[in-house]
Design an enzyme around this catalytic site. Structure first.
Site, PDB file in Angstrom:
ATOM      1  N   GLY A  82      14.134  25.779  12.713  1.00  0.00           N
ATOM      2  CA  GLY A  82      13.966  26.271  11.353  1.00  0.00           C
ATOM      3  C   GLY A  82      12.862  25.566  10.575  1.00  0.00           C
ATOM      4  O   GLY A  82      12.529  25.961   9.460  1.00  0.00           O
ATOM      5  N   HIS A  83      12.294  24.511  11.133  1.00  0.00           N
ATOM      6  CA  HIS A  83      11.331  23.693  10.363  1.00  0.00           C
ATOM      7  C   HIS A  83      10.064  23.514  11.179  1.00  0.00           C
ATOM      8  O   HIS A  83       9.889  22.445  11.784  1.00  0.00           O
ATOM      9  CB  HIS A  83      11.957  22.338  10.023  1.00  0.00           C
ATOM     10  CG  HIS A  83      11.223  21.568   8.973  1.00  0.00           C
ATOM     11  ND1 HIS A  83      10.064  20.885   9.218  1.00  0.00           N
ATOM     12  CD2 HIS A  83      11.492  21.385   7.658  1.00  0.00           C
ATOM     13  CE1 HIS A  83       9.648  20.297   8.100  1.00  0.00           C
ATOM     14  NE2 HIS A  83      10.497  20.577   7.142  1.00  0.00           N
ATOM     15  N   PHE A  84       9.159  24.424  11.302  1.00  0.00           N
ATOM     16  CA  PHE A  84       9.287  25.756  10.738  1.00  0.00           C
ATOM     17  C   PHE A  84       9.190  26.733  11.902  1.00  0.00           C
ATOM     18  O   PHE A  84       8.588  26.394  12.926  1.00  0.00           O
ATOM     19  CB  PHE A  84       8.151  26.001   9.741  1.00  0.00           C
ATOM     20  CG  PHE A  84       8.186  25.040   8.586  1.00  0.00           C
ATOM     21  CD1 PHE A  84       9.018  25.276   7.487  1.00  0.00           C
ATOM     22  CD2 PHE A  84       7.412  23.881   8.603  1.00  0.00           C
ATOM     23  CE1 PHE A  84       9.035  24.377   6.418  1.00  0.00           C
ATOM     24  CE2 PHE A  84       7.444  22.984   7.534  1.00  0.00           C
ATOM     25  CZ  PHE A  84       8.254  23.233   6.453  1.00  0.00           C
TER      26      PHE A  84
END
Lengths: 142, 81
Positions: free
Chosen positions: A47-49
């Site tokens: 999720g990052h990123f």
């Protein structure tokens, strides 16, 4: 005295996926050097990123704090759980999959129940982050 | 010399406590009157050790109650050095 993953677990309470150091290559009350290999498989990269994997600065602080905790335990092996009290950090370069973090921690002042440490992260000899971190146990009162 | 030391220590303590030096009476109780915490005391201690190249033992932490007390403690530690 080098510490492998199982030895690290004996002195700090964090566990995978929140254990941010893989190995400790140097440990004394004066200095700790820890290694963290940042792989593509790290859960946070999802999720990052999504299109540009970068290790979150907050987790780099966590890695420095864990190295600081190993340092603290060299002087006070039996002190209770320590909490983060303050962090003054700077980031210089992003950390990406494939980087090997060399996390160094040195004491500014270590007292029973609280400590102040200076830490930094190097990748290929270049400093990517630094932080001054204070930790204390919950019953530390002056 | 003593006056300088007083001003320097006042500067160190007020910076860590995030106060203006003029708001810090030298005999004010740092915890009761100035809102200091034990962690701030540790930061003050570390800053003094670095600045004056002295070693302050842990037992002294509880005596660091006012700026005046800190000044006498630093003066004593400097003599011992």
């Amino acid at each position: 005295m080098p510490l492998e993953s199982e030895d690290i677990k004996k002195i700090i309470p964090q566990r995978v996926p929140f254990l941010m150091i893989d190995r400790v290559i140097e440990a004394s009350p004066e200095k700790v050097v820890a290694i963290k290999n940042v792989s593509t498989n790290e859960p946070f990269f999802k999720g990052h990123f999504p299109d540009e994997p970068i290790m979150p600065g907050a987790l780099m602080i966590e890695a420095m704090a864990q190295a600081g905790l190993v340092l603290y335990r060299q002087k006070f092996p039996n002190d209770k759980l320590l909490f983060l009290v303050s962090v003054k950090a700077r980031f210089f370069e992003p950390v990406i999959p494939g980087d090997q973090l060399r996390i160094e921690a040195a004491p500014i002042k270590l007292l029973s129940k609280m400590g102040l440490v200076r830490t930094e992260i190097l990748v290929s000899g270049k400093k990517v982050a630094e932080a001054e971190i204070a930790v204390a146990s919950r019953d530390a009162k002056a | 010399m003593t006056h300088n030391l007083e001003q320097e220590i006042l500067g160190i303590v007020s910076t860590i406590l995030e106060k203006k030096p003029e708001e810090m009476p030298l005999d004010a109780h740092l915890v009761r009157d100035a809102g200091a915490s034990s962690m701030m005391a540790l930061e003050i201690l570390a800053a003094l050790e670095k600045k004056y190249k002295i070693v302050i033992p842990e037992e002294n932490l509880k005596d660091m109650t006012t700026i005046n007390n800190i000044i006498s403690m630093v003066e004593a530690a400097k003599k011992k050095r």
